[in-house]
Design a protein around this motif. Structure first.
Motif, short mmCIF file in Angstrom:
data_model
loop_
_atom_site.label_atom_id
_atom_site.label_comp_id
_atom_site.label_asym_id
_atom_site.label_seq_id
_atom_site.Cartn_x
_atom_site.Cartn_y
_atom_site.Cartn_z
N GLY A 307 0.78 -1.23 0.00
CA GLY A 307 0.00 0.00 0.00
C GLY A 307 0.81 1.28 0.00
O GLY A 307 2.04 1.27 0.08
N ASN A 308 0.10 2.38 -0.06
CA ASN A 308 0.66 3.72 -0.04
C ASN A 308 1.56 3.94 1.18
O ASN A 308 1.27 3.43 2.27
CB ASN A 308 -0.48 4.74 -0.05
CG ASN A 308 -0.01 6.16 0.01
OD1 ASN A 308 0.24 6.70 1.08
ND2 ASN A 308 0.13 6.78 -1.15
N GLU A 309 2.64 4.73 0.99
CA GLU A 309 3.61 4.93 2.06
C GLU A 309 3.02 5.56 3.32
O GLU A 309 3.52 5.34 4.42
CB GLU A 309 4.75 5.83 1.56
CG GLU A 309 5.62 5.21 0.49
CD GLU A 309 5.12 5.46 -0.92
OE1 GLU A 309 5.92 5.37 -1.86
OE2 GLU A 309 3.92 5.75 -1.10
N VAL A 310 1.95 6.33 3.17
CA VAL A 310 1.35 7.01 4.33
C VAL A 310 0.07 6.32 4.79
O VAL A 310 -0.09 6.02 5.97
CB VAL A 310 1.05 8.49 3.98
CG1 VAL A 310 0.34 9.18 5.14
CG2 VAL A 310 2.34 9.23 3.64
N THR A 311 -0.82 6.05 3.87
CA THR A 311 -2.14 5.51 4.24
C THR A 311 -2.23 4.00 4.19
O THR A 311 -3.20 3.42 4.66
CB THR A 311 -3.22 6.09 3.32
OG1 THR A 311 -2.92 5.75 1.95
CG2 THR A 311 -3.27 7.61 3.44
N GLY A 312 -1.23 3.34 3.63
CA GLY A 312 -1.23 1.88 3.57
C GLY A 312 -2.16 1.34 2.50
O GLY A 312 -2.59 2.06 1.59
N VAL A 313 -2.51 0.08 2.63
CA VAL A 313 -3.43 -0.56 1.69
C VAL A 313 -4.82 0.04 1.86
O VAL A 313 -5.30 0.22 2.99
CB VAL A 313 -3.47 -2.08 1.91
CG1 VAL A 313 -4.50 -2.74 0.99
CG2 VAL A 313 -2.10 -2.70 1.69
N ASP A 314 -5.45 0.36 0.76
CA ASP A 314 -6.79 0.95 0.77
C ASP A 314 -7.75 0.04 1.53
O ASP A 314 -7.84 -1.16 1.28
CB ASP A 314 -7.27 1.13 -0.67
CG ASP A 314 -8.56 1.92 -0.76
OD1 ASP A 314 -9.22 2.13 0.27
OD2 ASP A 314 -8.92 2.32 -1.88
N THR A 315 -8.48 0.63 2.49
CA THR A 315 -9.41 -0.17 3.30
C THR A 315 -10.51 -0.81 2.45
O THR A 315 -11.02 -1.88 2.79
CB THR A 315 -10.05 0.71 4.39
OG1 THR A 315 -10.64 1.87 3.77
CG2 THR A 315 -9.01 1.15 5.40
N GLU A 316 -10.86 -0.18 1.34
CA GLU A 316 -11.89 -0.75 0.46
C GLU A 316 -11.38 -1.99 -0.27
O GLU A 316 -12.16 -2.83 -0.70
CB GLU A 316 -12.36 0.30 -0.55
CG GLU A 316 -13.09 1.47 0.09
CD GLU A 316 -13.59 2.47 -0.94
OE1 GLU A 316 -13.39 2.21 -2.16
OE2 GLU A 316 -14.17 3.49 -0.55
#
Length: 356
Positions: A307-316
């Motif tokens: 996932g994204n470096e800040v938010t991680g894997v998208d929860t959806e």
């Protein structure tokens, strides 16, 4: 009370603003963005609002900290304020350039279309038929940031001819590199060991991280890399930065780009029905990566979502995954950099598969 008093500017007058209001340069599909550092210090912003709101067609006003721009449905073309009132319009410049391009055998319409598509969706990057340098050179002449209104038509025609020849050279150079890349790629592909491993990069923002992940994918024998959303990719946005850390690995590991991570997962489900999709994320239901049995998926294969470096894997996206794993940490931070996580998990999978 207005924040800035009215005083006579040195290089801007109200006349262009008033002309802008009276003419049909702007319409209801146009957004004006004015540099407040230049306009706001010379005239109260309320004057600009008053002039624009007096128009018969609605105009949305915004303020940019960089430069005056005109934003339309076709994309963003940066223009200083005086570009709205030059004697030679953009269409004239473009026509001159197109005539020159056609005369030397370059399809000007297709090049213009490629230039426009790179603006409409930057994640797609630059058309691989032309390459970034040729498209940027074309755009620099067609939509210059600064224009000398005293330039004669003959001078512009000469400039258009020179630009056309430069564009032609850049296209040929790009295609030559592409041909060389294909030969090089074919040779390297024959020497690679490939395992049923796929990396899915979910909206990563750093091209350098992505380049590092391509090197990891090559080292671990990954079958393919899926880039999703804003993730930089070899034929798209951030390609040149990516190459600096990938060091050629992006040329040997096959990859595909998807608009969303969900589309990439759906594609995997359709093409590889037995594939197991793992996400790497710190959650309440995550398993320690070493405690998962990967051996049973040696034949069907494994996909790893990063996932994204800040938010991680998208929860959806998480609800579409088969399992979620994590790497235990013992410091103040609860996770590693994404480029550091991938090799840790991939080499554990290879270890359990007894790959040496």
């Amino acid at each position: 009370m207005d924040r800035h008093p009215i005083h006579q500017p040195t290089n801007v007058s109200l006349k262009p603003i008033i002309e802008c209001n009276k003419n049909t340069v702007l319409n209801n599909e146009t957004t004006l963005m004015i540099n407040t550092r230049h306009f706001g210090r010379r005239y109260p912003l309320s004057i600009l609002l008053m002039l624009l709101l007096g128009r018969s067609t609605p105009v949305v006003v915004g303020f940019s900290c960089r430069s005056f721009s005109v934003l339309t449905k076709q994309g963003c073309v940066g223009r200083p304020l005086h570009r709205l009132f030059t004697s030679t319009s953009d269409s004239d410049r473009i026509q001159l350039l197109h005539d020159q391009l056609q005369s030397i055998g370059v399809d000007a319409k297709q090049l213009a279309k490629a230039s426009l598509s790179s603006i409409e969706d930057p994640t797609l990057g630059y058309d691989s038929s032309y390459g970034k340098p040729a498209i940027k050179t074309y755009r620099a002449f067609a939509y210059p940031k600064k224009v000398d209104t005293n330039d004669s038509q003959d001078f512009l025609a000469a400039q258009a001819g020179r630009t056309a020849r430069q564009v032609d050279f850049l296209i040929k150079r790009h295609r030559s590199h592409q041909t060389e890349w294909v030969r090089h790629h074919d040779a390297l592909q024959k020497s690679r060991q490939v395992f049923p491993l796929i990396l899915i990069l979910d909206n990563l923002r750093s091209a350098f991280n992505v380049g590092s992940l391509y090197r990891t994918a090559d080292a671990c024998g990954c079958q393919e890399v899926f880039t999703c959303g804003i993730t930089p990719h070899p034929n798209g946005s951030g390609a040149h930065k990516l190459q600096k850390s990938a060091l050629g690995a992006e040329s040997v590991v096959p990859s595909r780009h998807f608009a969303t991570t969900q589309q990439a997962i759906e594609c995997l489900r359709e093409e590889f029905p037995g594939l197991k999709i793992f996400g790497m994320e710190t959650t309440d239901r995550s398993e320690i990566y070493t405690q998962v049995n990967y051996e049973s998926f040696r034949t069907s294969g494994i996909a790893l979502v990063l996932g994204n470096e800040v938010t991680g894997v998208d929860t959806e996206v998480m609800s579409s995954l088969d399992s979620i794993v994590e790497i235990p940490t013992f410091g103040a931070k609860n996770s590693l950099n994404v480029a550091a996580c991938a090799p840790v998990a991939l080499y554990e999978i290879l270890r359990q598969w007894k790959i040496e």
